[in-house]
Structures are given as structure tokens and as C-alpha cells.
Motif scaffolding. Structure first.
Motif, PDB file in Angstrom:
ATOM      1  N   HIS A  51       0.860  -1.185   0.000  1.00  0.00           N
ATOM      2  CA  HIS A  51       0.000   0.000   0.000  1.00  0.00           C
ATOM      3  C   HIS A  51       0.901   1.240   0.000  1.00  0.00           C
ATOM      4  N   ASP A  52       0.316   2.375  -0.224  1.00  0.00           N
ATOM      5  CA  ASP A  52       1.071   3.630  -0.253  1.00  0.00           C
ATOM      6  C   ASP A  52       1.700   3.905   1.117  1.00  0.00           C
ATOM      7  N   TRP A  53       3.017   4.054   1.142  1.00  0.00           N
ATOM      8  CA  TRP A  53       3.739   4.354   2.382  1.00  0.00           C
ATOM      9  C   TRP A  53       4.482   5.684   2.292  1.00  0.00           C
ATOM     10  N   ARG A  54       4.191   6.445   1.250  1.00  0.00           N
ATOM     11  CA  ARG A  54       4.862   7.742   1.107  1.00  0.00           C
ATOM     12  C   ARG A  54       4.401   8.711   2.195  1.00  0.00           C
ATOM     13  N   THR A  56       2.910  11.348   2.253  1.00  0.00           N
ATOM     14  CA  THR A  56       1.577  11.948   2.095  1.00  0.00           C
ATOM     15  C   THR A  56       0.451  10.936   2.300  1.00  0.00           C
ATOM     16  N   SER A  57       0.786   9.704   2.628  1.00  0.00           N
ATOM     17  CA  SER A  57      -0.227   8.649   2.696  1.00  0.00           C
ATOM     18  C   SER A  57      -0.840   8.499   4.083  1.00  0.00           C
ATOM     19  N   ARG A  58      -1.988   7.856   4.103  1.00  0.00           N
ATOM     20  CA  ARG A  58      -2.672   7.522   5.363  1.00  0.00           C
ATOM     21  C   ARG A  58      -1.829   6.559   6.203  1.00  0.00           C
ATOM     22  N   GLN A  59      -1.199   5.596   5.543  1.00  0.00           N
ATOM     23  CA  GLN A  59      -0.380   4.626   6.274  1.00  0.00           C
ATOM     24  C   GLN A  59       0.820   5.309   6.943  1.00  0.00           C
ATOM     25  N   TYR A  60       1.460   6.236   6.257  1.00  0.00           N
ATOM     26  CA  TYR A  60       2.597   6.949   6.838  1.00  0.00           C
ATOM     27  C   TYR A  60       2.152   7.764   8.050  1.00  0.00           C
TER      28      TYR A  60
END
Length: 172
Positions: A51-54, A56-60
Motif C-alpha cells: 500500500h502507499d507508504w509515502r 503523504t499517505s494515510r499509512q505513513y
């Protein structure tokens, strides 16, 4: 590249319930994909490299909040697990190396800030380990760097490629 873009998460989603889905105190965990829990003196963080880990992401945002919440007096060790690697030196996988550089650029400053001790990954069907590393180099004090281990001995055949020292300055 030759990656099928996400198949690595399919068995996980189909077979397992996330330990952290019921236990996570940080808003924004995502069931089996990203969550955390404490086990004795260890804070275990599971991150999804699929999943997006940048930044700007929710996960980050969840990861930053989760790591900031750790009481290092009660849980002095932080271990982060995910599928893909942040440090990788196999010669046959240029796309994995490119992804590892991006992963390092986006997430490694957060690991440094919160003194994550160990990062365990798979993906490559081989074994590698690093010294405490930061910005692609060994960190002499051993406190500010994260030890990285690729432990991908399960699953498909063992890869027989070679390791490329020019990809990195950290020792294996």
C-alpha cells in the motif's frame, strides 16, 4: 518491471486476521495490512509495503503516530516488519533496488527519529542482514541506525543470484 503489482498481499488478506485490528490504539490502522502491538518489551509494527507508504499517505500518518506513542521505558525495542525491503543488494532485481531507494527516502527518516531497532522483511528468496544503517551507510554508534534483515527463505524457490556491493555501502 516483472512484479505483478500487489500479489504479495493476496494470501495475507485471504487467510489471516490482523492481531492489531482489535488491539491498535492508534486511529488509522488497517486490519491485516498495517497495525501494531506490544509483546513484552517489544513494540511490533506491521507495515504494508503493498500500500502507499509515502509521506503523504494515510499509512505513513498512522506509522508516525504509532511510533510517537511508544513508551520506550516500557517497550525499549521496536521491530518493524513488512514484505519489501528498504535495503537490498541482489543483482538480478533492479526494480526492487529502485523501490528500496524510494522506501528509504520516504520512511527511513521516521525510523531514525523513533530509533527503530530492527526491520524484518521477505520478498527476496534469500537472506541478508545489515549493520545498524542510516542513509545507506553503517552507523558506528549502533543506536541511531536500524538493522535490516531480509529473511525470505519461505515460498518460492531459493534465488541463486549474486549480491552487488555497489548498490550499498552497508556491510552484510
Amino acid at each position: 518491471g516483472d512484479d505483478s503489482r500487489g500479489e504479495c498481499g493476496v494470501p495475507l488478506a485471504a487467510r489471516f486476521n490482523g492481531t492489531g485490528s482489535a488491539n491498535s490504539t492508534i486511529v488509522g490502522s488497517n486490519g491485516v495490512f498495517w497495525y501494531s502491538f506490544d509483546e513484552g518489551p517489544v513494540h511490533v509494527v506491521m507495515l504494508s509495503s503493498e500500500h502507499d507508504w509515502r509521506q503523504t499517505s494515510r499509512q505513513y500518518a498512522w506509522l508516525a503516530a504509532d511510533l510517537a506513542s511508544v513508551n520506550r521505558d516500557q517497550t525499549p525495542w521496536i521491530v518493524l516488519g513488512t514484505h519489501r525491503m528498504m535495503y537490498e543488494t541482489e543483482t538480478a532485481c533492479d526494480s526492487d533496488y529502485a523501490l528500496s531507494l524510494a522506501f528509504r527516502q520516504e520512511v527511513e527518516p521516521l525510523l531514525y527519529k523513533h530509533r527503530v531497532n530492527l526491520m524484518l522483511v521477505g520478498h527476496q528468496h534469500s537472506y541478508e542482514r545489515s549493520c545498524p544503517a542510516l542513509n545507506g551507510e553503517c552507523v558506528a554508534d549502533g543506536v541511531s541506525g536500524t538493522v535490516h534483515m531480509v529473511v525470505g527463505s519461505a515460498g518460492a524457490h531459493v534465488q541463486s543470484g549474486t549480491f552487488n556491493r555497489k548498490n550499498t555501502k552497508f556491510s552484510i
